[in-house]
Scaffold this motif. Structure first.
Motif, PDB file in Angstrom:
ATOM      1  N   ALA A   1       2.716  -9.337  -7.170  1.00  0.00           N
ATOM      2  CA  ALA A   1       1.643  -9.406  -6.180  1.00  0.00           C
ATOM      3  C   ALA A   1       1.156  -8.009  -5.798  1.00  0.00           C
ATOM      4  CB  ALA A   1       2.130 -10.158  -4.940  1.00  0.00           C
ATOM      5  N   ILE A   2       2.093  -7.093  -5.615  1.00  0.00           N
ATOM      6  CA  ILE A   2       1.727  -5.715  -5.259  1.00  0.00           C
ATOM      7  C   ILE A   2       0.989  -5.041  -6.405  1.00  0.00           C
ATOM      8  CG2 ILE A   2       2.671  -3.430  -4.720  1.00  0.00           C
ATOM      9  CD1 ILE A   2       4.962  -4.894  -3.244  1.00  0.00           C
ATOM     10  N   ARG A   3       1.511  -5.195  -7.602  1.00  0.00           N
ATOM     11  CA  ARG A   3       0.936  -4.544  -8.775  1.00  0.00           C
ATOM     12  C   ARG A   3      -0.502  -5.016  -9.036  1.00  0.00           C
ATOM     13  NH1 ARG A   3       4.794  -6.134 -11.961  1.00  0.00           N
ATOM     14  NH2 ARG A   3       6.296  -4.581 -11.242  1.00  0.00           N
ATOM     15  N   MET A   4      -0.775  -6.277  -8.724  1.00  0.00           N
ATOM     16  CA  MET A   4      -2.046  -6.888  -9.089  1.00  0.00           C
ATOM     17  C   MET A   4      -3.096  -6.879  -7.981  1.00  0.00           C
ATOM     18  SD  MET A   4      -1.802  -7.889 -12.248  1.00  0.00           S
ATOM     19  CE  MET A   4      -0.660  -6.615 -12.769  1.00  0.00           C
ATOM     20  N   HIS A   5      -2.838  -6.192  -6.856  1.00  0.00           N
ATOM     21  CA  HIS A   5      -3.785  -6.310  -5.746  1.00  0.00           C
ATOM     22  C   HIS A   5      -4.911  -5.281  -5.796  1.00  0.00           C
ATOM     23  CE1 HIS A   5      -1.868  -2.867  -3.683  1.00  0.00           C
ATOM     24  NE2 HIS A   5      -2.895  -2.884  -2.862  1.00  0.00           N
ATOM     25  N   ASP A   6      -4.924  -4.393  -6.772  1.00  0.00           N
ATOM     26  CA  ASP A   6      -6.028  -3.446  -6.922  1.00  0.00           C
ATOM     27  C   ASP A   6      -7.305  -4.172  -7.345  1.00  0.00           C
ATOM     28  OD1 ASP A   6      -4.774  -1.019  -6.307  1.00  0.00           O
ATOM     29  OD2 ASP A   6      -3.971  -0.816  -8.326  1.00  0.00           O
ATOM     30  N   THR A   7      -8.450  -3.650  -6.914  1.00  0.00           N
ATOM     31  CA  THR A   7      -9.729  -4.233  -7.350  1.00  0.00           C
ATOM     32  C   THR A   7      -9.962  -3.998  -8.843  1.00  0.00           C
ATOM     33  OG1 THR A   7     -10.853  -2.200  -6.652  1.00  0.00           O
ATOM     34  CG2 THR A   7     -10.859  -4.052  -5.111  1.00  0.00           C
ATOM     35  N   SER A   8      -9.286  -3.027  -9.414  1.00  0.00           N
ATOM     36  CA  SER A   8      -9.463  -2.734 -10.839  1.00  0.00           C
ATOM     37  C   SER A   8      -8.757  -3.757 -11.727  1.00  0.00           C
ATOM     38  CB  SER A   8      -8.940  -1.328 -11.162  1.00  0.00           C
ATOM     39  OG  SER A   8      -7.563  -1.218 -10.820  1.00  0.00           O
ATOM     40  N   THR A   9      -7.940  -4.624 -11.135  1.00  0.00           N
ATOM     41  CA  THR A   9      -7.221  -5.645 -11.886  1.00  0.00           C
ATOM     42  C   THR A   9      -8.062  -6.911 -11.987  1.00  0.00           C
ATOM     43  OG1 THR A   9      -5.107  -4.790 -11.082  1.00  0.00           O
ATOM     44  CG2 THR A   9      -5.112  -7.018 -12.005  1.00  0.00           C
ATOM     45  N   SER A  10      -8.266  -7.408 -13.184  1.00  0.00           N
ATOM     46  CA  SER A  10      -9.053  -8.626 -13.376  1.00  0.00           C
ATOM     47  C   SER A  10      -8.346  -9.819 -12.741  1.00  0.00           C
ATOM     48  CB  SER A  10      -9.267  -8.896 -14.867  1.00  0.00           C
ATOM     49  OG  SER A  10     -10.005  -7.848 -15.454  1.00  0.00           O
ATOM     50  N   PRO A  11      -9.105 -10.731 -12.138  1.00  0.00           N
ATOM     51  CA  PRO A  11      -8.509 -11.871 -11.424  1.00  0.00           C
ATOM     52  C   PRO A  11      -7.554 -12.700 -12.268  1.00  0.00           C
ATOM     53  CG  PRO A  11     -10.847 -11.702 -10.919  1.00  0.00           C
ATOM     54  CD  PRO A  11     -10.565 -10.697 -11.996  1.00  0.00           C
TER      55      PRO A  11
ATOM     56  N   ASP B   1       0.802  -1.225   0.000  1.00  0.00           N
ATOM     57  CA  ASP B   1       0.000   0.000   0.000  1.00  0.00           C
ATOM     58  C   ASP B   1       0.839   1.282   0.000  1.00  0.00           C
ATOM     59  OD1 ASP B   1      -2.584  -0.946  -0.232  1.00  0.00           O
ATOM     60  OD2 ASP B   1      -2.882  -1.150   1.923  1.00  0.00           O
ATOM     61  N   LEU B   2       2.118   1.198  -0.338  1.00  0.00           N
ATOM     62  CA  LEU B   2       2.959   2.405  -0.329  1.00  0.00           C
ATOM     63  C   LEU B   2       2.375   3.511  -1.207  1.00  0.00           C
ATOM     64  CD1 LEU B   2       6.618   0.994  -0.432  1.00  0.00           C
ATOM     65  CD2 LEU B   2       5.306   1.806   1.546  1.00  0.00           C
ATOM     66  N   GLY B   3       1.781   3.140  -2.323  1.00  0.00           N
ATOM     67  CA  GLY B   3       1.216   4.132  -3.229  1.00  0.00           C
ATOM     68  C   GLY B   3       0.102   4.956  -2.619  1.00  0.00           C
TER      69      GLY B   3
ATOM     70  N   HIS C   1      -3.663   1.970  -7.004  1.00  0.00           N
ATOM     71  CA  HIS C   1      -2.367   2.373  -6.453  1.00  0.00           C
ATOM     72  C   HIS C   1      -1.332   1.261  -6.540  1.00  0.00           C
ATOM     73  CE1 HIS C   1      -4.671   0.367  -3.324  1.00  0.00           C
ATOM     74  NE2 HIS C   1      -3.534   0.020  -2.760  1.00  0.00           N
ATOM     75  N   GLY C   2      -1.707   0.120  -7.107  1.00  0.00           N
ATOM     76  CA  GLY C   2      -0.803  -1.017  -7.164  1.00  0.00           C
ATOM     77  C   GLY C   2       0.477  -0.738  -7.930  1.00  0.00           C
ATOM     78  N   VAL C   3       0.365  -0.082  -9.066  1.00  0.00           N
ATOM     79  CA  VAL C   3       1.541   0.192  -9.899  1.00  0.00           C
ATOM     80  C   VAL C   3       2.505   1.126  -9.167  1.00  0.00           C
ATOM     81  CG1 VAL C   3       2.360   1.269 -12.029  1.00  0.00           C
ATOM     82  CG2 VAL C   3       0.367  -0.240 -12.087  1.00  0.00           C
ATOM     83  N   LEU C   4       1.977   2.202  -8.572  1.00  0.00           N
ATOM     84  CA  LEU C   4       2.833   3.123  -7.834  1.00  0.00           C
ATOM     85  C   LEU C   4       3.448   2.438  -6.615  1.00  0.00           C
ATOM     86  CD1 LEU C   4       4.026   5.905  -7.389  1.00  0.00           C
ATOM     87  CD2 LEU C   4       1.896   6.590  -6.254  1.00  0.00           C
ATOM     88  N   SER C   5       2.657   1.613  -5.926  1.00  0.00           N
ATOM     89  CA  SER C   5       3.187   0.876  -4.782  1.00  0.00           C
ATOM     90  C   SER C   5       4.346  -0.024  -5.197  1.00  0.00           C
ATOM     91  CB  SER C   5       2.084   0.030  -4.134  1.00  0.00           C
ATOM     92  OG  SER C   5       1.082   0.839  -3.560  1.00  0.00           O
ATOM     93  N   ALA C   6       4.198  -0.681  -6.347  1.00  0.00           N
ATOM     94  CA  ALA C   6       5.268  -1.559  -6.840  1.00  0.00           C
ATOM     95  C   ALA C   6       6.526  -0.770  -7.169  1.00  0.00           C
ATOM     96  CB  ALA C   6       4.780  -2.335  -8.061  1.00  0.00           C
ATOM     97  N   GLN C   7       6.346   0.420  -7.735  1.00  0.00           N
ATOM     98  CA  GLN C   7       7.511   1.255  -8.045  1.00  0.00           C
ATOM     99  C   GLN C   7       8.252   1.637  -6.766  1.00  0.00           C
ATOM    100  OE1 GLN C   7       5.785   4.522 -10.203  1.00  0.00           O
ATOM    101  NE2 GLN C   7       5.498   3.340 -12.078  1.00  0.00           N
ATOM    102  N   LYS C   8       7.519   2.021  -5.745  1.00  0.00           N
ATOM    103  CA  LYS C   8       8.134   2.373  -4.467  1.00  0.00           C
ATOM    104  C   LYS C   8       8.758   1.146  -3.820  1.00  0.00           C
ATOM    105  CE  LYS C   8       6.679   6.678  -4.568  1.00  0.00           C
ATOM    106  NZ  LYS C   8       7.626   7.803  -4.694  1.00  0.00           N
ATOM    107  N   ALA C   9       8.077   0.014  -3.911  1.00  0.00           N
ATOM    108  CA  ALA C   9       8.561  -1.223  -3.293  1.00  0.00           C
ATOM    109  C   ALA C   9       9.856  -1.701  -3.932  1.00  0.00           C
ATOM    110  CB  ALA C   9       7.491  -2.303  -3.399  1.00  0.00           C
ATOM    111  N   GLU C  10       9.980  -1.504  -5.223  1.00  0.00           N
ATOM    112  CA  GLU C  10      11.187  -1.953  -5.920  1.00  0.00           C
ATOM    113  C   GLU C  10      12.441  -1.310  -5.327  1.00  0.00           C
ATOM    114  OE1 GLU C  10      12.710  -2.774 -10.479  1.00  0.00           O
ATOM    115  OE2 GLU C  10      11.036  -1.382 -10.137  1.00  0.00           O
TER     116      GLU C  10
END
Length: 203
Positions: free
Chosen positions: A110-120, A70-72, A82-91
């Motif tokens: 895992a971080i990038r894909m945890h948004d509800t907007s991401t299809s399962p 949840d860094l994003g 916020h998954g993509v931004l969180s992944a960038q910060k996490a990297e």
């Protein structure tokens, strides 16, 4: 030498470093989110570990993804993907703590894909599915009503909240999670249905 040290590392050995990095990242962020603070992280972690034991997941991946997912939020300051931004910060964090190279992409996925907007279907690893399941369960139940209202109530309509809750529930992949979370999901859904009805009656 480094590979030998990492090979003998237990997943819990990463917790102190991740705790410290999370605190640093939140402190320097422009919009720290109370709803996505350490208490949320620890609840999600407990669920990840419980599910991970049943499903034989990689605990190093789970603990890193949980602490950093949840860094994003602390930079965006509002409810949006916020998954993509969180992944960038996490990297950057994973590099700083010398997390195993071969596992970093799995953590970031895992971080990038945890948004509800991401299809399962885009959550292609076991750990990404576990993180999603554990994270979304934190929006259900009595305490989570408070968390949800603090986070988005007033910005979203009640219909939007109900739709978001349904999306979260439908994205849950494991029967183990559904069995644990059904009562809490029904509680929070019924709460907002009742709230909507009572507000409409008072007009």
């Amino acid at each position: 030498m480094l590979s030998v040290r990492l090979a003998s590392t237990h997943w819990s050995d990463w917790v102190p470093s991740l705790e410290k990095e999370l605190a640093v990242e939140v402190q320097k962020a422009p919009h720290p989110s109370e709803a996505h603070g350490r208490d949320h992280i620890l609840r999600v972690l407990r669920r990840c570990i419980s599910l991970g034991r049943k499903l034989k997941a990689d605990f190093e991946v789970l603990v890193a993804a949980t602490y950093l997912h949840d860094l994003g939020w602390h930079y965006l300051g509002e409810a949006k993907p916020h998954g993509v931004l969180s992944a960038q910060k996490a990297e950057v964090v994973l590099e700083r703590i010398s997390f195993p190279n071969e596992k970093r992409n799995v953590v970031l996925h895992a971080i990038r894909m945890h948004d509800t907007s991401t299809s399962p279907e885009y959550r292609t690893t076991l750990e990404s599915k576990i993180l999603y399941n554990a994270d979304k369960l934190d929006m259900f139940g009595v305490v989570r009503v408070l968390r949800f209202t603090r986070q988005v109530y007033g910005e979203w309509s009640i219909d939007a909240i109900l739709k978001n809750l349904q999306t979260r529930w439908e994205g849950i992949a494991f029967s183990e999670t559904r069995d644990v979370g059904l009562k809490d999901y029904e509680y929070v859904k019924d709460y907002f249905v009742r709230l909507k009805n009572e507000l409409e009656e008072s007009k």
